[in-house]
Write an enzyme that holds these catalytic residues in place. Structure first.
Site, mmCIF file in Angstrom:
data_model
loop_
_atom_site.group_PDB
_atom_site.id
_atom_site.type_symbol
_atom_site.label_atom_id
_atom_site.label_comp_id
_atom_site.label_asym_id
_atom_site.label_seq_id
_atom_site.Cartn_x
_atom_site.Cartn_y
_atom_site.Cartn_z
ATOM 1 N N LYS A 205 -29.884 -40.814 35.156
ATOM 2 C CA LYS A 205 -30.513 -39.835 36.042
ATOM 3 C C LYS A 205 -31.675 -40.502 36.751
ATOM 4 O O LYS A 205 -32.644 -40.912 36.121
ATOM 5 C CB LYS A 205 -30.981 -38.627 35.241
ATOM 6 C CG LYS A 205 -31.705 -37.602 36.088
ATOM 7 C CD LYS A 205 -31.994 -36.337 35.317
ATOM 8 C CE LYS A 205 -32.830 -35.395 36.152
ATOM 9 N NZ LYS A 205 -33.126 -34.142 35.441
ATOM 10 N N LYS A 258 -26.310 -39.146 38.209
ATOM 11 C CA LYS A 258 -26.947 -38.137 39.054
ATOM 12 C C LYS A 258 -28.102 -38.740 39.817
ATOM 13 O O LYS A 258 -28.909 -39.425 39.194
ATOM 14 C CB LYS A 258 -27.438 -37.007 38.149
ATOM 15 C CG LYS A 258 -28.260 -35.948 38.813
ATOM 16 C CD LYS A 258 -28.815 -35.051 37.772
ATOM 17 C CE LYS A 258 -29.774 -34.112 38.464
ATOM 18 N NZ LYS A 258 -30.586 -33.388 37.550
HETATM 19 C C1 PBG Z 1 -34.005 -30.629 35.225
HETATM 20 C C2 PBG Z 1 -32.968 -30.869 36.256
HETATM 21 C C3 PBG Z 1 -33.110 -31.231 37.609
HETATM 22 C C4 PBG Z 1 -31.841 -31.175 38.170
HETATM 23 C C5 PBG Z 1 -30.960 -30.828 37.149
HETATM 24 N N1 PBG Z 1 -31.667 -30.661 35.976
HETATM 25 C C6 PBG Z 1 -34.302 -31.489 38.426
HETATM 26 C C7 PBG Z 1 -35.222 -32.578 38.162
HETATM 27 O O1 PBG Z 1 -34.999 -33.460 37.349
HETATM 28 O O2 PBG Z 1 -36.262 -32.524 38.809
HETATM 29 C C8 PBG Z 1 -31.516 -31.430 39.624
HETATM 30 C C9 PBG Z 1 -30.254 -30.828 40.113
HETATM 31 C C10 PBG Z 1 -30.134 -30.740 41.595
HETATM 32 O O3 PBG Z 1 -30.941 -31.263 42.372
HETATM 33 O O4 PBG Z 1 -29.157 -30.115 42.024
HETATM 34 N N2 PBG Z 1 -34.574 -31.709 34.645
#
Ligand code: PBG
Length: 335
Positions: A205, A258
């Site tokens: 991520k 992601k």
């Molecule tokens: C929570 C989380 C996030 C997303 C999914 N789970 C945001 C972040 O890390 O700030 C992003 C998903 C999206 O942008 O569609 N940690």
């Protein structure tokens, strides 16, 4: 060198195979199938609530009754799974709402599993939506500034995961990026008797600008600082492979990359290296970019969406998480 000497590639005349639409379909290497889609949904307390998210046209914060309606629509369109994010009424510095027995996600999961038992319900396991400061872990402040307390965060994440499993979640998706959280969650689940509840970890991520619209949707923008101490540097691919290896060692059943579109190389390398179920999350910013350009008449929404999602399949993704899942299901049915 002639084309005949290319070794792997024999003399090959693609034009012959591109002749008719049926032939083109016959030799097509990858396909999008609705069976691989996961639809993210946002739930908050209330009744008959459909609060639009301005930066994500077509996406809403839903009260539980409306959530069931939206999930039913998706299920009937053939989308097999939803990914639930909660927006609690109250936030604090312990993220109490994340693991409350009657928290918003726990309620939503119970309701979905009773109304739509065959729908796969996945829950996002994180603390940011429930923390008053908006970070994904416990924050420690001292004279040197602020830092995220990794191990204290693990305890809360494990509690949240067990509470989701108790509510009936089919698959848990930790998105916090703390070190060791997959093992902590796996041990807590096993200890509570949920040995058969699998984990889909947000393994690679990245600290991405493409999460902007999501933070409006989930009301989880950090009040200070940013997430770069726990999310990955977009410049690093080798590190992504190490993160994935660790999560698999710790017991992840499915790994996720992601965002998706800007990280296709990571999807491909993860798939090649680990040959395990791999998910790609086409995040909020990817969705909103196409929506915004389409609203201006600059892009064909259907063609651009299908082409982007198809690239995830080509890169090796088995599972595609997308806010456009229901639209895409409709387009695929039209053919
Ligand atoms: C929570 C989380 C996030 C997303 C999914 N789970 C945001 C972040 O890390 O700030 C992003 C998903 C999206 O942008 O569609 N940690």
């Amino acid at each position: 060198m002639s084309l005949h000497n290319l070794g792997r590639f024999p003399a090959y005349r693609p034009r012959r195979l591109r002749g008719s639409p049926a032939l083109r379909r016959l030799v097509r290497e990858t396909r999008l199938s609705v069976e691989q889609f996961v639809l993210p949904l946002f739930v908050r307390a209330g009744r008959k609530l459909r609060q639009p998210i301005s930066s994500m046209p077509g996406v809403f914060q839903l009260s539980p009754d409306e959530l069931v309606k939206e999930a039913t629509k998706a299920f009937q369109a053939g989308v097999p799974a939803v990914l639930i994010f909660g927006i609690p009424d109250k936030k604090d510095e312990k993220a109490s709402g994340a693991y409350a027995k009657n928290g918003i996600v726990q309620q939503a999961v119970r309701l979905l599993k009773s109304e739509l038992p065959e729908l796969l319900v996945i829950t996002d396991v994180c603390l940011c939506e429930y923390m008053s400061h908006g970070h994904c872990g416990v924050v420690h402040r001292d004279d040197h500034g602020v830092c995220i307390e990794n191990d204290a965060s693990l305890k809360l994440l494990a509690r949240a995961a067990v509470s989701h499993a108790e509510a009936g979640a089919d698959l848990l998706a930790p998105s916090d990026m703390m070190d060791g959280r997959v093992r902590a969650i796996r041990e807590a689940l096993d200890g509570a008797g949920f040995t058969n509840t699998p984990i889909m970890s947000y393994a690679a991520k990245f600290a991405s600008a493409f999460y902007g619209p999501f933070r409006e949707a989930a009301e989880s923008t950090p009040k200070f600082g940013d997430r770069r101490s726990y999310q990955m540097d977009p410049a690093n691919a080798e590190e992504a492979l190490r993160e994935v290896a660790l999560d698999l060692q710790e017991g992840a059943d499915i790994v996720m990359v992601k965002p998706a579109l800007a990280y296709l190389d990571i999807v491909r390398r993860v798939k090649d290296e680990f040959a395990c179920p791999t998910a790609a999350y086409s995040v909020s910013g990817e969705y909103s970019m196409i929506k915004a350009a389409a609203a201006k008449g600059w892009l064909d929404e259907k063609a651009a969406t299908l082409e982007s999602l198809l690239s995830l399949r080509r890169a090796g993704a088995d599972i595609i998480i997308t806010y456009a899942a229901v639209d895409v299901a409709g387009w695929l049915r039209e053919g």
